[in-house]
Design a protein around this motif. Structure first.
Motif, PDB file in Angstrom:
ATOM      1  N   ASN A  48      93.820  17.187 -44.867  1.00 39.22           N
ATOM      2  CA  ASN A  48      92.603  17.871 -45.591  1.00 39.22           C
ATOM      3  C   ASN A  48      92.593  18.905 -46.507  1.00 39.22           C
ATOM      4  O   ASN A  48      92.746  20.351 -46.357  1.00 39.22           O
ATOM      5  CB  ASN A  48      91.730  18.388 -44.462  1.00 39.22           C
ATOM      6  CG  ASN A  48      92.511  18.814 -43.252  1.00 39.22           C
ATOM      7  OD1 ASN A  48      93.414  19.619 -43.780  1.00 39.22           O
ATOM      8  ND2 ASN A  48      92.636  18.931 -42.531  1.00 39.22           N
ATOM      9  N   HIS A  49      94.587  18.296 -47.038  1.00 41.44           N
ATOM     10  CA  HIS A  49      95.256  19.658 -47.558  1.00 41.44           C
ATOM     11  C   HIS A  49      94.995  20.835 -46.337  1.00 41.44           C
ATOM     12  O   HIS A  49      95.103  22.406 -47.188  1.00 41.44           O
ATOM     13  CB  HIS A  49      94.139  19.798 -48.909  1.00 41.44           C
ATOM     14  CG  HIS A  49      93.641  19.289 -49.340  1.00 41.44           C
ATOM     15  ND1 HIS A  49      94.875  18.358 -50.156  1.00 41.44           N
ATOM     16  CD2 HIS A  49      92.730  18.697 -49.999  1.00 41.44           C
ATOM     17  CE1 HIS A  49      94.228  17.219 -51.183  1.00 41.44           C
ATOM     18  NE2 HIS A  49      92.643  17.317 -50.392  1.00 41.44           N
ATOM     19  N   HIS A  50      95.843  21.109 -45.184  1.00 40.53           N
ATOM     20  CA  HIS A  50      95.824  21.587 -45.308  1.00 40.53           C
ATOM     21  C   HIS A  50      95.108  23.003 -44.002  1.00 40.53           C
ATOM     22  O   HIS A  50      95.532  23.940 -43.941  1.00 40.53           O
ATOM     23  CB  HIS A  50      97.003  22.588 -44.983  1.00 40.53           C
ATOM     24  CG  HIS A  50      98.471  21.576 -45.527  1.00 40.53           C
ATOM     25  ND1 HIS A  50      99.100  20.866 -43.732  1.00 40.53           N
ATOM     26  CD2 HIS A  50      99.334  20.664 -45.974  1.00 40.53           C
ATOM     27  CE1 HIS A  50      99.977  20.383 -43.912  1.00 40.53           C
ATOM     28  NE2 HIS A  50     100.161  19.989 -45.108  1.00 40.53           N
ATOM     29  N   ASN A  51      93.945  22.297 -43.995  1.00 33.35           N
ATOM     30  CA  ASN A  51      92.549  23.635 -43.603  1.00 33.35           C
ATOM     31  C   ASN A  51      92.211  23.166 -42.316  1.00 33.35           C
ATOM     32  O   ASN A  51      92.714  21.810 -41.842  1.00 33.35           O
ATOM     33  CB  ASN A  51      91.135  23.163 -45.063  1.00 33.35           C
ATOM     34  CG  ASN A  51      91.661  23.708 -46.353  1.00 33.35           C
ATOM     35  OD1 ASN A  51      92.081  24.384 -47.041  1.00 33.35           O
ATOM     36  ND2 ASN A  51      91.352  22.659 -47.190  1.00 33.35           N
ATOM     37  N   GLY A  52      91.603  23.308 -41.895  1.00 34.01           N
ATOM     38  CA  GLY A  52      91.523  23.496 -40.082  1.00 34.01           C
ATOM     39  C   GLY A  52      91.892  24.487 -39.293  1.00 34.01           C
ATOM     40  O   GLY A  52      92.448  25.361 -39.758  1.00 34.01           O
ATOM     41  N   PRO A  53      91.347  24.685 -38.344  1.00 29.56           N
ATOM     42  CA  PRO A  53      91.825  26.051 -37.452  1.00 29.56           C
ATOM     43  C   PRO A  53      92.637  25.320 -36.578  1.00 29.56           C
ATOM     44  O   PRO A  53      93.656  26.034 -36.208  1.00 29.56           O
ATOM     45  CB  PRO A  53      90.870  26.883 -36.653  1.00 29.56           C
ATOM     46  CG  PRO A  53      89.500  25.674 -36.670  1.00 29.56           C
ATOM     47  CD  PRO A  53      90.053  24.765 -37.948  1.00 29.56           C
ATOM     48  N   GLY A  54      92.519  23.915 -36.177  1.00 29.65           N
ATOM     49  CA  GLY A  54      93.604  23.257 -35.026  1.00 29.65           C
ATOM     50  C   GLY A  54      95.399  23.188 -35.842  1.00 29.65           C
ATOM     51  O   GLY A  54      95.381  23.157 -37.073  1.00 29.65           O
ATOM     52  N   THR A  55      95.521  22.533 -34.382  1.00 29.48           N
ATOM     53  CA  THR A  55      97.372  23.018 -34.511  1.00 29.48           C
ATOM     54  C   THR A  55      97.135  21.131 -34.199  1.00 29.48           C
ATOM     55  O   THR A  55      96.574  20.398 -33.720  1.00 29.48           O
ATOM     56  CB  THR A  55      98.036  23.334 -33.651  1.00 29.48           C
ATOM     57  OG1 THR A  55      98.554  22.930 -32.997  1.00 29.48           O
ATOM     58  CG2 THR A  55      98.241  24.702 -34.286  1.00 29.48           C
ATOM     59  N   ILE A  56      98.139  20.503 -34.804  1.00 29.24           N
ATOM     60  CA  ILE A  56      98.338  18.917 -34.849  1.00 29.24           C
ATOM     61  C   ILE A  56      99.267  18.995 -32.962  1.00 29.24           C
ATOM     62  O   ILE A  56      98.228  18.179 -32.663  1.00 29.24           O
ATOM     63  CB  ILE A  56      99.820  18.681 -35.949  1.00 29.24           C
ATOM     64  CG1 ILE A  56      99.512  18.542 -36.764  1.00 29.24           C
ATOM     65  CG2 ILE A  56     100.195  17.105 -34.855  1.00 29.24           C
ATOM     66  CD1 ILE A  56     100.394  17.571 -37.871  1.00 29.24           C
ATOM     67  N   ASP A  57      99.675  19.524 -33.015  1.00 31.56           N
ATOM     68  CA  ASP A  57     100.140  19.393 -31.203  1.00 31.56           C
ATOM     69  C   ASP A  57      98.683  19.478 -30.636  1.00 31.56           C
ATOM     70  O   ASP A  57      99.092  18.602 -29.361  1.00 31.56           O
ATOM     71  CB  ASP A  57     101.345  20.720 -31.227  1.00 31.56           C
ATOM     72  CG  ASP A  57     102.730  21.298 -31.154  1.00 31.56           C
ATOM     73  OD1 ASP A  57     102.932  19.752 -31.836  1.00 31.56           O
ATOM     74  OD2 ASP A  57     103.407  21.724 -30.896  1.00 31.56           O
ATOM     75  N   SER A  58      98.132  20.327 -30.594  1.00 35.37           N
ATOM     76  CA  SER A  58      96.530  20.499 -29.394  1.00 35.37           C
ATOM     77  C   SER A  58      96.150  18.998 -30.382  1.00 35.37           C
ATOM     78  O   SER A  58      95.225  18.321 -29.082  1.00 35.37           O
ATOM     79  CB  SER A  58      96.070  21.537 -30.131  1.00 35.37           C
ATOM     80  OG  SER A  58      94.611  21.641 -30.028  1.00 35.37           O
ATOM     81  N   ALA A  59      95.367  18.602 -31.336  1.00 32.35           N
ATOM     82  CA  ALA A  59      95.140  17.698 -32.400  1.00 32.35           C
ATOM     83  C   ALA A  59      95.901  15.996 -30.956  1.00 32.35           C
ATOM     84  O   ALA A  59      94.989  15.584 -30.975  1.00 32.35           O
ATOM     85  CB  ALA A  59      95.456  17.337 -33.603  1.00 32.35           C
ATOM     86  N   VAL A  60      97.275  16.119 -31.067  1.00 33.96           N
ATOM     87  CA  VAL A  60      98.166  14.934 -30.000  1.00 33.96           C
ATOM     88  C   VAL A  60      98.047  14.868 -29.007  1.00 33.96           C
ATOM     89  O   VAL A  60      97.533  13.994 -28.514  1.00 33.96           O
ATOM     90  CB  VAL A  60      98.957  14.803 -30.793  1.00 33.96           C
ATOM     91  CG1 VAL A  60     100.261  13.833 -29.948  1.00 33.96           C
ATOM     92  CG2 VAL A  60      99.061  15.043 -32.550  1.00 33.96           C
ATOM     93  N   ASN A  61      98.225  15.820 -28.535  1.00 35.12           N
ATOM     94  CA  ASN A  61      97.918  16.874 -27.380  1.00 35.12           C
ATOM     95  C   ASN A  61      96.526  15.635 -26.205  1.00 35.12           C
ATOM     96  O   ASN A  61      96.328  15.154 -25.410  1.00 35.12           O
ATOM     97  CB  ASN A  61      98.076  17.656 -26.166  1.00 35.12           C
ATOM     98  CG  ASN A  61      99.321  17.786 -26.611  1.00 35.12           C
ATOM     99  OD1 ASN A  61     100.144  17.050 -26.390  1.00 35.12           O
ATOM    100  ND2 ASN A  61      99.913  19.516 -26.833  1.00 35.12           N
ATOM    101  N   PHE A  62      95.708  16.000 -27.727  1.00 34.74           N
ATOM    102  CA  PHE A  62      93.695  16.227 -27.289  1.00 34.74           C
ATOM    103  C   PHE A  62      93.994  13.894 -27.414  1.00 34.74           C
ATOM    104  O   PHE A  62      93.322  13.633 -26.237  1.00 34.74           O
ATOM    105  CB  PHE A  62      92.938  16.553 -27.368  1.00 34.74           C
ATOM    106  CG  PHE A  62      91.653  16.213 -27.146  1.00 34.74           C
ATOM    107  CD1 PHE A  62      90.725  17.347 -26.555  1.00 34.74           C
ATOM    108  CD2 PHE A  62      90.765  15.493 -27.694  1.00 34.74           C
ATOM    109  CE1 PHE A  62      89.944  16.840 -26.139  1.00 34.74           C
ATOM    110  CE2 PHE A  62      89.538  14.930 -27.529  1.00 34.74           C
ATOM    111  CZ  PHE A  62      88.665  15.957 -26.359  1.00 34.74           C
ATOM    112  N   ILE A  63      94.678  13.741 -27.627  1.00 30.47           N
ATOM    113  CA  ILE A  63      94.362  12.436 -27.853  1.00 30.47           C
ATOM    114  C   ILE A  63      95.370  11.083 -26.784  1.00 30.47           C
ATOM    115  O   ILE A  63      94.680  10.456 -26.453  1.00 30.47           O
ATOM    116  CB  ILE A  63      95.299  12.005 -29.378  1.00 30.47           C
ATOM    117  CG1 ILE A  63      94.212  12.131 -30.559  1.00 30.47           C
ATOM    118  CG2 ILE A  63      95.248   9.965 -29.634  1.00 30.47           C
ATOM    119  CD1 ILE A  63      95.201  11.906 -32.016  1.00 30.47           C
TER     120      ILE A  63
END
Length: 245
Positions: free
Chosen positions: A201-216
């Motif tokens: 998404n062209h680096h839009n969004g408030p979330g971090t990749i670490d947080s996203a992956v931990n959630f997954i």
């Protein structure tokens, strides 16, 4: 050693998921449409000390590619413990209901919806040979019909007739799939990593990749008593992370 296939894993959330699962001792098949790109990514990971990761060519829109990947994993592992359907495209934006062409919408659905079904059906045979098989369908909060109908939702104005509806369809498929596998030890869930800043998404969004992956990973590496047929979102301000459909 448990094995996992992650589609669309040569960058962003898919790549970080592969790295973290490797660190947890899983054998990771890093799915990539372009095998050479996938191998280059794995070579770079090997130099950083990552082990038990191998690139595998898989284009979720091409049945022959899916079957070839399945044959490789079958010959090397004999089974598959975890399938993470991560591959997805957003399609050309903006997407409104009045002018977006059928061809543009269908292109998004071919990857985000039909591609998931094709991969899942192809790998079910190997997943059924695992003791605790898991299927995680990576979705989006933009696929929630309930939230999209609420004018007070923070992303209410972010409508997309291709991407959003493809994820809503994916959520619906997850419900049916979980039901059809309810008498087997499968856990099948739709997981939204949240609005995360990535290449996607062209680096839009408030979330971090670490947080996203931990959630997954938290909702994929689950116990036998964990729920199935659920929609979890990292954007939900709730301890359970359960999102409305």
């Amino acid at each position: 050693m448990k094995s996992v296939l992650i589609t669309g894993a040569n960058r962003s959330i898919g790549l970080e998921t592969a790295k973290q699962l490797s660190n947890k001792g899983l054998f990771v098949y890093l799915g990539s449409r372009n095998l050479q790109k996938g191998k280059a990514v794995v070579a770079a990971l090997n130099e950083k000390g990552f082990e038990n990761i191998t690139a595998i060519e898989i284009d979720v829109t091409k049945p022959d590619s899916i079957l070839a990947a399945k044959k490789i994993i079958e010959s090397e592992q004999g089974k598959l413990d975890i399938l993470i359907n991560n591959a997805g495209i957003s399609g050309a934006m903006p997407q409104n209901a009045l002018h977006t062409s059928i061809a543009d919408i269908q292109e998004v659905f071919d990857t985000n919806f039909f591609g998931v079904i094709s991969v899942t059906q192809a790998f079910l045979e190997l997943l059924k040979k695992a003791q605790s098989p898991r299927i995680s369908n990576i979705t989006s909060g933009l696929g929630s019909l309930t939230l999209h109908s609420d004018p007070n939702w923070k992303y209410y104005n972010v409508k997309s007739v291709g991407y959003g509806t493809s994820k809503a369809a994916l959520n619906a498929y997850t419900i049916v799939l979980a039901y059809d596998l309810k008498d087997l030890p499968f856990k099948v869930n739709a997981i939204d990593p949240g609005y995360t800043a990535t290449d996607f998404n062209h680096h839009n969004g408030p979330g971090t990749i670490d947080s996203a992956v931990n959630f997954i990973i938290r909702h994929t590496l689950t116990d036998d008593d964990a729920p199935t047929g659920q929609f979890f979102s990292n954007d939900i301000d709730d301890e359970t992370g359960v999102s409305p459909w």
